[in-house]
Enzyme design. Structure first.
Site, PDB file in Angstrom:
ATOM      1  N   ASP A 226      -7.078  -1.756   3.943  1.00  0.00           N
ATOM      2  CA  ASP A 226      -6.146  -2.792   3.493  1.00  0.00           C
ATOM      3  C   ASP A 226      -6.537  -4.173   4.013  1.00  0.00           C
ATOM      4  O   ASP A 226      -5.996  -5.181   3.557  1.00  0.00           O
ATOM      5  CB  ASP A 226      -4.718  -2.484   3.978  1.00  0.00           C
ATOM      6  CG  ASP A 226      -4.186  -1.177   3.407  1.00  0.00           C
ATOM      7  OD1 ASP A 226      -4.500  -0.890   2.240  1.00  0.00           O
ATOM      8  OD2 ASP A 226      -3.469  -0.457   4.128  1.00  0.00           O
TER       9      ASP A 226
ATOM     10  N   THR B 200      -2.798   1.779  -4.643  1.00  0.00           N
ATOM     11  CA  THR B 200      -3.197   3.018  -3.980  1.00  0.00           C
ATOM     12  C   THR B 200      -4.502   3.541  -4.562  1.00  0.00           C
ATOM     13  O   THR B 200      -4.860   3.232  -5.699  1.00  0.00           O
ATOM     14  CB  THR B 200      -2.090   4.087  -4.136  1.00  0.00           C
ATOM     15  OG1 THR B 200      -2.503   5.300  -3.504  1.00  0.00           O
ATOM     16  CG2 THR B 200      -1.811   4.375  -5.604  1.00  0.00           C
TER      17      THR B 200
ATOM     18  N   ASP C  55       0.867  -1.170   0.000  1.00  0.00           N
ATOM     19  CA  ASP C  55       0.000   0.000   0.000  1.00  0.00           C
ATOM     20  C   ASP C  55       0.907   1.223   0.000  1.00  0.00           C
ATOM     21  O   ASP C  55       1.974   1.212   0.618  1.00  0.00           O
ATOM     22  CB  ASP C  55      -0.890  -0.017   1.248  1.00  0.00           C
ATOM     23  CG  ASP C  55      -1.719   1.249   1.366  1.00  0.00           C
ATOM     24  OD1 ASP C  55      -2.480   1.554   0.438  1.00  0.00           O
ATOM     25  OD2 ASP C  55      -1.577   1.945   2.397  1.00  0.00           O
TER      26      ASP C  55
END
Length: 630
Positions: free
Chosen positions: A517, A466, A314
């Site tokens: 996430d 992202t 991430d």
């Protein structure tokens, strides 16, 4: 037998002949109890393995020795010394294993002792000393220089260097100031700070670490299951070999040799080296990881890391710091230092992250900002203040539109280049004239470059995911040299991107720190949570990095590969030794005058255990230190 080695005889006295049987019985009943109980359990579960094989060997030796002592059946099979040696070696092996496992738990559980017993709570009348356990969310506490944080919280006043090594594994103290979070148990090294309590008791990071320790110790291991299956194979192999050995020698007319060879087969086939091969490696690798700030929640995750050929990071908060940083300056009719001084003076009283980034940039460059007067924040447009008698305004494109101004030609090229990278643009206006612009981007961690390069050097593909705009993601990817980028990905779609990589045949590790996430962490072959992230992300991962250094991912992958090599080396030795030694113990070379006694079998068996233990201990030379990644 030690007396005999020196050609001497032990002293004899009335009753001395009963010393071996009495003490041997004590050793068998007391020292052998774990193996006898384990054998009963394996029989009940119909899963024969190491415990049953050991129990058979010591029981046969015990029975044959008593038969000899009581002159039953005409046997001359005095195995008391072999029995004592065998039980002692077995217990020593278990002690080594439990000691390593205990060191892993102790290295982490000792964190609980880091919490201070008392805390200084700030009240209207000053401060009061209270038990740390009585603190609640919202309390304001004073932590003096040299003191430990009694709870997780956020600094409200003061700046200090904080030693977080017991949590993150990072040896250097980290500077923490107002607005930054601090963790219970860490040490304030130089000056006092005031901290607003945000988590206490079971909600603290330390409590979370303890829960992870419990989960890791309870988690199963594929390699351990393999060792258990190998132990079951050896049980059947040794049992069959023992039966064949007994029948063969009995048919040859030597009942003594039949019993002796059978006991030797069972003794030498005891797979304690096999039982130690995997748990000891896992225990040591988990301990090394913990000392390096890597917490293994699931042992299977640590094993799977060696197979990973793609790591998905991430972006925000993982590869980057998650906060803006000034990356470019362009001025009109003045120097860059003067421009930054004006902007910092105007932003000094603002608490906005962008304002803090501007002020921080001035401090880092050693630029003193003059005192501003009449500060005012204009939501959506920026700030304004009077600096050295001139009205200074700082803001983005919306400020220019409100003031009816455009970007000066001198700044156009720089501004367009910054926009192409996805940077945020701040304009500085003095007395109605645009005098410069600043570019701000999410700051890339210096450690990220080393992490990406090290992974690629090891044949691992690096992917970034992202929700940011494509140009922002591409700029960061180009800076870091990342192989593949997924940009503008909605939180709920991150897991699908991980699945897409898996459909290509890649084994994927996902590294992230946020709530969004969690699905991707759970979907990946291995989920790795950044320790500073959310509880949801940490709960979804199998491995947790206590710190924020992405190089730790490389360290733990290397540890996984090294551990796997040690497991197979130990398995190969333990099983290969048994397969070769059992026929020798059965007497297949007796015609050539080569025969093993039960005592020699016990020594060889113990030697096998020692070799496996020492080989596993070599893992202790491997440091899980992100700073050494290159």
């Amino acid at each position: 037998m030690f007396w005999h080695l020196f050609g001497a005889m032990p002293p004899e006295f009335p009753g001395s002949a009963w010393i071996p049987p009495v003490l041997g019985t004590v050793v068998f009943l007391y020292g052998g109890r774990p193996f006898l109980a384990g054998a009963v359990r394996e029989l009940r579960e119909r899963q024969p393995g190491m415990m049953l094989l050991i129990a058979m060997a010591i029981t046969v030796a015990f029975g044959a020795s008593w038969a000899t002592t009581l002159h039953i059946g005409g046997f001359d099979l005095d195995f008391w010394w072999e029995l004592a040696l065998l039980v002692t070696i077995m217990l020593l092996g278990h002690w080594l294993e439990m000691r390593a496992l205990g060191a892993t738990r102790g290295a982490l559980e000792a964190l609980a002792a880091l919490l201070p017993d008392e805390a200084e709570r700030i009240v209207d009348a000053g401060t009061e000393t209270v038990p740390a356990a009585s603190l609640v969310r919202g309390d304001l506490v004073l932590v003096r220089a040299g003191g430990r944080l009694p709870a997780d919280g956020r600094i409200e006043a003061g700046t200090a260097d904080v030693d977080e090594s017991m949590i993150t594994g990072e040896s250097r103290a980290v500077s923490r100031g107002p607005g930054e979070t601090v963790v219970a148990g860490t040490v304030v090294t130089d000056t006092s700070i005031r901290v607003r309590v945000e988590a206490v008791g079971e909600s603290t990071a330390l409590a979370g670490i303890q829960r992870m320790v419990a989960e890791a110790q309870a988690s199963s291991s594929r390699a351990q299951a393999l060792a258990d299956r190998a132990a079951a194979f050896l049980f059947y192999f040794a049992t069959a070999a023992g039966v064949v050995t007994f029948l063969a020698w009995a048919l040859l007319g030597s009942l003594d040799d039949a019993v002796t060879r059978t006991v030797t087969v069972l003794v030498i086939a005891c797979p304690h080296a096999l039982g130690l091969a995997i748990p000891l490696v896992i225990a040591i690798s988990t301990e090394r990881a913990a000392k390096g700030g890597v917490l293994v929640k699931d042992r299977l995750a640590l094993e799977r890391l060696r197979t990973v050929d793609a790591v998905v990071f991430d972006k925000t908060g993982t590869l980057t710091r998650g906060e803006p940083d000034v990356v470019g300056l362009a001025a009109v009719a003045m120097g860059d230092a003067e421009l930054l001084s004006l902007a910092a003076a105007a932003e000094a009283e603002s608490e906005h992250p962008v304002a803090r980034a501007v002020v921080r940039a001035a401090v880092q460059r050693g630029i003193a900002a003059p005192r501003a007067m009449g500060f005012a924040a204009r939501p959506g447009h920026g700030v304004e203040a009077t600096v050295d008698g001139a009205l200074v305004k700082v803001g983005g494109p919306a400020l220019l539109a409100r003031e009816g101004l455009g970007t000066p030609a001198e700044l156009a090229d720089d501004v367009e280049r910054w926009k192409a990278r996805g940077a945020s643009i701040l304009h500085v206006i003095r007395e109605g004239q645009v005098v410069g612009a600043l570019a701000l981007e999410d700051a890339v961690r210096d450690e990220s470059r080393a992490a990406v390069r090290a992974l690629q050097d090891r044949g691992v593909r690096v992917v970034m995911i992202t929700g940011d705009a494509r140009q922002v993601a591409d700029a960061v990817a180009a800076d870091l040299g990342i192989d593949e980028v997924f940009a503008e990905v909605l939180p709920q779609d991150k897991g699908q991107k991980v699945a897409e990589l898996q459909r290509r045949g890649l084994k994927v590790a996902m590294v992230g720190d946020g709530v969004n996430d969690a699905p991707a962490l759970a979907r990946a072959d291995v989920g790795i949570a950044i320790g500073a992230g959310t509880d949801v992300a940490i709960e979804s991962a199998g491995v947790v990095l206590a710190g924020n250094d992405p190089r730790s991912v490389v360290s733990v992958i290397e540890l996984s590969r090294a551990s796997y090599r040690k497991m197979w080396e130990n398995l190969a030795w333990a099983t290969g030794y048994n397969v070769l030694a059992v026929p020798l113990a059965a007497g297949v070379l007796a015609f050539a005058g080569i025969a093993l006694s039960p005592a020699a079998g016990a020594v060889l068996m113990s030697l096998s255990t020692i070799v496996v233990a020492l080989n596993a201990q070599l893992l202790r030379r491997r440091e899980v230190d992100p700073a050494r990644v290159g």
